[in-house]
Design a protein around this motif. Structure first.
Motif, PDB file in Angstrom:
ATOM      1  N   THR A  89       0.847  -1.187   0.000  1.00  0.00           N
ATOM      2  CA  THR A  89       0.000   0.000   0.000  1.00  0.00           C
ATOM      3  C   THR A  89       0.886   1.241   0.000  1.00  0.00           C
ATOM      4  O   THR A  89       2.018   1.206   0.479  1.00  0.00           O
ATOM      5  N   SER A  90       0.348   2.329  -0.556  1.00  0.00           N
ATOM      6  CA  SER A  90       1.105   3.580  -0.592  1.00  0.00           C
ATOM      7  C   SER A  90       0.140   4.758  -0.559  1.00  0.00           C
ATOM      8  O   SER A  90      -1.051   4.612  -0.847  1.00  0.00           O
ATOM      9  N   CYS A  91       0.678   5.924  -0.213  1.00  0.00           N
ATOM     10  CA  CYS A  91      -0.132   7.133  -0.128  1.00  0.00           C
ATOM     11  C   CYS A  91       0.675   8.328  -0.613  1.00  0.00           C
ATOM     12  O   CYS A  91       1.859   8.455  -0.290  1.00  0.00           O
ATOM     13  N   VAL A  92       0.024   9.188  -1.379  1.00  0.00           N
ATOM     14  CA  VAL A  92       0.595  10.472  -1.770  1.00  0.00           C
ATOM     15  C   VAL A  92      -0.213  11.535  -1.028  1.00  0.00           C
ATOM     16  O   VAL A  92      -1.409  11.690  -1.264  1.00  0.00           O
ATOM     17  N   PHE A  93       0.436  12.230  -0.108  1.00  0.00           N
ATOM     18  CA  PHE A  93      -0.221  13.264   0.684  1.00  0.00           C
ATOM     19  C   PHE A  93      -0.188  14.565  -0.117  1.00  0.00           C
ATOM     20  O   PHE A  93       0.869  15.068  -0.460  1.00  0.00           O
ATOM     21  N   ARG A  94      -1.370  15.100  -0.421  1.00  0.00           N
ATOM     22  CA  ARG A  94      -1.448  16.289  -1.264  1.00  0.00           C
ATOM     23  C   ARG A  94      -1.720  17.566  -0.474  1.00  0.00           C
ATOM     24  O   ARG A  94      -1.194  18.615  -0.793  1.00  0.00           O
ATOM     25  N   ARG A  95      -2.572  17.458   0.556  1.00  0.00           N
ATOM     26  CA  ARG A  95      -2.896  18.604   1.414  1.00  0.00           C
ATOM     27  C   ARG A  95      -3.137  18.077   2.813  1.00  0.00           C
ATOM     28  O   ARG A  95      -3.761  17.030   2.982  1.00  0.00           O
ATOM     29  N   PRO A  96      -2.698  18.799   3.836  1.00  0.00           N
ATOM     30  CA  PRO A  96      -2.911  18.322   5.204  1.00  0.00           C
ATOM     31  C   PRO A  96      -4.370  18.475   5.642  1.00  0.00           C
ATOM     32  O   PRO A  96      -4.993  19.505   5.390  1.00  0.00           O
ATOM     33  N   LEU A  97      -4.877  17.442   6.273  1.00  0.00           N
ATOM     34  CA  LEU A  97      -6.206  17.488   6.867  1.00  0.00           C
ATOM     35  C   LEU A  97      -6.095  17.947   8.307  1.00  0.00           C
ATOM     36  O   LEU A  97      -5.089  17.681   8.976  1.00  0.00           O
ATOM     37  N   THR A  98      -7.119  18.621   8.791  1.00  0.00           N
ATOM     38  CA  THR A  98      -7.176  19.049  10.185  1.00  0.00           C
ATOM     39  C   THR A  98      -8.595  18.833  10.714  1.00  0.00           C
ATOM     40  O   THR A  98      -9.537  18.667   9.946  1.00  0.00           O
ATOM     41  N   PHE A  99      -8.727  18.852  12.001  1.00  0.00           N
ATOM     42  CA  PHE A  99     -10.036  18.794  12.646  1.00  0.00           C
ATOM     43  C   PHE A  99     -10.552  20.209  12.796  1.00  0.00           C
ATOM     44  O   PHE A  99      -9.772  21.108  13.115  1.00  0.00           O
ATOM     45  N   PRO A 100     -11.805  20.477  12.580  1.00  0.00           N
ATOM     46  CA  PRO A 100     -12.861  19.576  12.133  1.00  0.00           C
ATOM     47  C   PRO A 100     -12.910  19.504  10.611  1.00  0.00           C
ATOM     48  O   PRO A 100     -12.568  20.458   9.923  1.00  0.00           O
ATOM     49  N   ASP A 101     -13.339  18.369  10.126  1.00  0.00           N
ATOM     50  CA  ASP A 101     -13.529  18.183   8.685  1.00  0.00           C
ATOM     51  C   ASP A 101     -14.366  16.925   8.484  1.00  0.00           C
ATOM     52  O   ASP A 101     -14.441  16.069   9.368  1.00  0.00           O
ATOM     53  N   ARG A 102     -14.979  16.848   7.367  1.00  0.00           N
ATOM     54  CA  ARG A 102     -15.668  15.637   6.912  1.00  0.00           C
ATOM     55  C   ARG A 102     -15.040  15.328   5.567  1.00  0.00           C
ATOM     56  O   ARG A 102     -14.912  16.211   4.712  1.00  0.00           O
ATOM     57  N   ILE A 103     -14.638  14.081   5.387  1.00  0.00           N
ATOM     58  CA  ILE A 103     -13.962  13.688   4.157  1.00  0.00           C
ATOM     59  C   ILE A 103     -14.779  12.642   3.418  1.00  0.00           C
ATOM     60  O   ILE A 103     -15.626  11.963   4.001  1.00  0.00           O
ATOM     61  N   ARG A 104     -14.521  12.550   2.126  1.00  0.00           N
ATOM     62  CA  ARG A 104     -15.054  11.475   1.303  1.00  0.00           C
ATOM     63  C   ARG A 104     -13.873  10.632   0.849  1.00  0.00           C
ATOM     64  O   ARG A 104     -12.859  11.174   0.398  1.00  0.00           O
ATOM     65  N   VAL A 105     -14.016   9.328   1.016  1.00  0.00           N
ATOM     66  CA  VAL A 105     -12.948   8.394   0.656  1.00  0.00           C
ATOM     67  C   VAL A 105     -13.484   7.476  -0.434  1.00  0.00           C
ATOM     68  O   VAL A 105     -14.502   6.811  -0.245  1.00  0.00           O
ATOM     69  N   GLY A 106     -12.806   7.467  -1.577  1.00  0.00           N
ATOM     70  CA  GLY A 106     -13.223   6.638  -2.698  1.00  0.00           C
ATOM     71  C   GLY A 106     -12.292   5.458  -2.892  1.00  0.00           C
ATOM     72  O   GLY A 106     -11.103   5.531  -2.593  1.00  0.00           O
ATOM     73  N   ALA A 107     -12.861   4.356  -3.400  1.00  0.00           N
ATOM     74  CA  ALA A 107     -12.065   3.162  -3.710  1.00  0.00           C
ATOM     75  C   ALA A 107     -12.565   2.547  -5.010  1.00  0.00           C
ATOM     76  O   ALA A 107     -13.764   2.544  -5.294  1.00  0.00           O
ATOM     77  N   ARG A 108     -11.621   2.038  -5.782  1.00  0.00           N
ATOM     78  CA  ARG A 108     -11.939   1.310  -7.007  1.00  0.00           C
ATOM     79  C   ARG A 108     -10.790   0.344  -7.306  1.00  0.00           C
ATOM     80  O   ARG A 108      -9.695   0.475  -6.753  1.00  0.00           O
ATOM     81  N   ALA A 109     -11.064  -0.597  -8.189  1.00  0.00           N
ATOM     82  CA  ALA A 109     -10.041  -1.563  -8.598  1.00  0.00           C
ATOM     83  C   ALA A 109      -9.552  -1.218  -9.999  1.00  0.00           C
ATOM     84  O   ALA A 109     -10.291  -0.710 -10.826  1.00  0.00           O
ATOM     85  N   SER A 110      -8.288  -1.505 -10.213  1.00  0.00           N
ATOM     86  CA  SER A 110      -7.697  -1.363 -11.541  1.00  0.00           C
ATOM     87  C   SER A 110      -6.629  -2.450 -11.684  1.00  0.00           C
ATOM     88  O   SER A 110      -6.304  -3.136 -10.722  1.00  0.00           O
ATOM     89  N   GLU A 111      -6.097  -2.600 -12.857  1.00  0.00           N
ATOM     90  CA  GLU A 111      -5.030  -3.574 -13.110  1.00  0.00           C
ATOM     91  C   GLU A 111      -5.348  -4.937 -12.503  1.00  0.00           C
ATOM     92  O   GLU A 111      -4.603  -5.464 -11.687  1.00  0.00           O
ATOM     93  N   VAL A 112      -6.443  -5.520 -12.932  1.00  0.00           N
ATOM     94  CA  VAL A 112      -6.877  -6.822 -12.424  1.00  0.00           C
ATOM     95  C   VAL A 112      -6.172  -7.934 -13.198  1.00  0.00           C
ATOM     96  O   VAL A 112      -6.146  -7.925 -14.427  1.00  0.00           O
ATOM     97  N   SER A 113      -5.591  -8.880 -12.470  1.00  0.00           N
ATOM     98  CA  SER A 113      -4.987 -10.052 -13.103  1.00  0.00           C
ATOM     99  C   SER A 113      -5.595 -11.310 -12.486  1.00  0.00           C
ATOM    100  O   SER A 113      -6.575 -11.232 -11.749  1.00  0.00           O
ATOM    101  N   ASP A 114      -5.031 -12.452 -12.762  1.00  0.00           N
ATOM    102  CA  ASP A 114      -5.603 -13.726 -12.317  1.00  0.00           C
ATOM    103  C   ASP A 114      -5.745 -13.819 -10.797  1.00  0.00           C
ATOM    104  O   ASP A 114      -6.758 -14.287 -10.299  1.00  0.00           O
TER     105      ASP A 114
END
Length: 140
Positions: free
Chosen positions: A65-90
């Motif tokens: 797993t890896s992460c690219v941090f683009r902007r710092p999050l702080t409290f308070p906030d509400r975030i949306r987290v998206g997930a999808r699959a790519s590069e599927v193999s056997d």
């Protein structure tokens, strides 16, 4: 190019917790991986890989797993987290993640993870079952 969260079939809304902030007054990097994990589990539930693990012993195992941090999050906030699959193999697929801050109205992080189909009874990787693959194809 940064993806748009609407391109992700799984989107969770999460309140940023006060306790996720660190001594530098922003959300600690470990919290992002928990956000990714929550979205990944929602995705795995949607494609039936979690149920399959309980019934047949073939389930997911996170290889990297890896992460690219683009902007710092702080409290308070509400975030949306998206997930999808790519590069599927056997026997594996790459998960892509995105974290969007409502307070910043911007992408706070993107990430990836490699999920391997694993036969927990044999202790070895396995092929992604066809029913799971079909659900994944229809979801993405």
């Amino acid at each position: 190019m940064t993806p748009n969260i609407e391109e992700f079939p799984i989107i969770l809304e999460v309140d940023v917790a006060w306790g996720e902030m660190d001594a530098f007054a922003h959300i600690n990097n470990a919290a992002y991986f928990r956000y990714f994990e929550s979205a990944r589990i929602a995705f795995l539930l949607a494609i039936g890989l979690v149920d399959l693990a309980a019934n047949d012993g073939i389930g997911p195992i996170l290889a990297s797993t890896s992460c690219v941090f683009r902007r710092p999050l702080t409290f308070p906030d509400r975030i949306r987290v998206g997930a999808r699959a790519s590069e599927v193999s056997d026997d594996r697929f790459t998960m892509e993640y995105i974290v969007v801050s409502n307070a910043l109205d911007a992408v706070a992080a993107t990430g990836t993870g490699v999920v391997v189909a694993y036969d927990y009874n044999r202790g070895a990787k396995a092929s992604i079952p066809s029913a799971v693959r079909a659900r994944m194809d229809s979801l993405c």
